[in-house]
Design an enzyme around this catalytic site. Structure first.
Site, PDB file in Angstrom:
ATOM      1  N   LYS A  46       0.841  -1.216   0.000  1.00  0.00           N
ATOM      2  CA  LYS A  46       0.000   0.000   0.000  1.00  0.00           C
ATOM      3  C   LYS A  46       0.867   1.254   0.000  1.00  0.00           C
ATOM      4  CE  LYS A  46      -2.937  -2.515   3.175  1.00  0.00           C
ATOM      5  NZ  LYS A  46      -3.205  -2.549   4.624  1.00  0.00           N
ATOM      6  N   ARG A  89      14.894  -8.914   4.869  1.00  0.00           N
ATOM      7  CA  ARG A  89      15.405  -9.082   3.496  1.00  0.00           C
ATOM      8  C   ARG A  89      14.638  -8.121   2.600  1.00  0.00           C
ATOM      9  NH1 ARG A  89      16.459 -14.604   0.296  1.00  0.00           N
ATOM     10  NH2 ARG A  89      18.205 -14.513   1.730  1.00  0.00           N
TER      11      ARG A  89
HETATM   12  N1   CP Z   1      21.005 -18.837   0.941  1.00  0.00           N
HETATM   13  C1   CP Z   1      19.861 -18.137   0.934  1.00  0.00           C
HETATM   14  O1   CP Z   1      19.850 -16.928   1.187  1.00  0.00           O
HETATM   15  O2   CP Z   1      18.759 -18.882   0.629  1.00  0.00           O
HETATM   16  P1   CP Z   1      17.274 -18.326   0.608  1.00  0.00           P
HETATM   17  O3   CP Z   1      17.194 -17.320  -0.521  1.00  0.00           O
HETATM   18  O4   CP Z   1      16.404 -19.522   0.414  1.00  0.00           O
HETATM   19  O5   CP Z   1      17.035 -17.630   1.927  1.00  0.00           O
END
Ligand code: CP
Length: 304
Positions: free
Chosen positions: A80, A101
């Site tokens: 959003k 991430r």
């Molecule tokens: N090695 C690693 O970062 O794997 P993923 O992308 O599955 O987290």
């Protein structure tokens, strides 16, 4: 409060303490099963993951803590238009520590600037992946017994591979580490890494496209995937994706005590016939990722 954004955020001695704790946990995991009781880990994953997210969650659960989070930008209010800064301000009142991430390089730094809790970079674009590096270092230390005096081959996508960038940055701090960098011309390491880290640090390295030639010299071979998601052009990806495939024939050139690592996921770059070779340790490496993340969570929460 400390965050982990780059592998260089940890001094050599802090790194050593985390790796030693990871090895201690590996030997007696039950001893640590209630150390994070009452603590919560938030996993904020704006990009797909299997190992990193689930090993963080397994790590916190193994420590007796709880987990919450999201596994894609689509399932969060990022869809959003919410900023990383606003998200982390809110999450800081829901959890004690978070792993993030993000596809954009630098997003975890922005999060750390606005966070009330430790932020762990779980991979930002093509930039860094420090907890993969901790996993790689623990694997090398456990299996080779040292982090110095090593010849490390890195093969595949060395341009966009954040695990490669993080591992080079970490390994150059140890004595007498030499790199054999194997890639197609288009996927060589970024210039800043060549100039500012390897050349400036007077590190011994070779850039080549000949894997077999250098195999007999290697202590470690770090294979990587050519990452479709980092290419702007599908034609380039298709042309480059199978540039290097490690198979049983190529393994004949390697030493008996060389180990093959891969951050995973693997696509075609390691033939499945290699999996049964005792030198293929990438699945063990993924398991070690849980122990080192347990050690990291304990350290950043001040419970080590
Ligand atoms: N090695 C690693 O970062 O794997 P993923 O992308 O599955 O987290």
């Amino acid at each position: 409060m400390k965050h982990l954004i780059s592998p260089l955020d940890l001094s050599i001695s802090e790194l050593e303490e985390i790796l030693n704790l990871g090895q201690a946990i590996m030997k007696a995991p039950d001893k640590y099963s209630s150390i994070c009781e009452g603590k919560k880990l938030a996993t904020l994953f704006y990009e797909p993951s299997t190992r990193t997210r689930l090993s963080f969650e397994a790590a916190m659960l193994n420590l007796g803590g709880k987990v919450l989070g999201f596994s894609s930008a689509d399932s969060s209010s990022a869809s959003k238009g919410e900023s990383v800064a606003d998200t982390i301000r809110v999450i800081s009142s829901y959890a004690d520590i978070c792993a993030m991430r993000h596809p954009k390089e630098g997003a975890p730094v922005v999060a750390a600037m606005h966070s009330g809790i430790p932020v762990i970079n779980a991979g930002d674009g093509g930039h860094n992946h420090p907890t993969q590096t901790l996993t790689d270092l623990l694997t090398i230390k456990e299996l080779k017994g040292r982090l110095d005096n090593l010849t490390i081959g890195m093969c595949g996508d060395l341009k966009f591979g954040r695990t490669v960038h993080s591992l080079i940055n970490a390994m150059v701090r140890y004595e007498n580490v030499r790199f054999i960098l194997v890639s197609p011309n288009e996927l060589k390491i970024p210039d800043y890494l060549r100039q500012e880290v390897l050349i400036a640090g007077n590190i011994d390295f070779i850039e080549t496209s000949e894997l077999e030639k250098y195999m007999p010299e290697l202590d470690i071979l770090y294979m990587t995937r050519v990452q479709r998601e980092r290419f702007f052009n599908e034609e380039d990806y298709i042309r480059l994706k199978d540039s290097f495939i490690l198979d049983a024939e190529k393994m004949k050139y390697a030493r008996k005590d060389m180990y093959v690592l891969h951050p995973l996921p693997r696509v075609n770059e390691i033939a499945t016939e290699v999996d049964d070779d005792p030198r293929a340790v990438y699945f063990k490496q993924a398991e070690f990722g849980v122990y080192v993340r347990m050690a990291l969570i304990m350290t950043l929460l001040g419970l080590a």
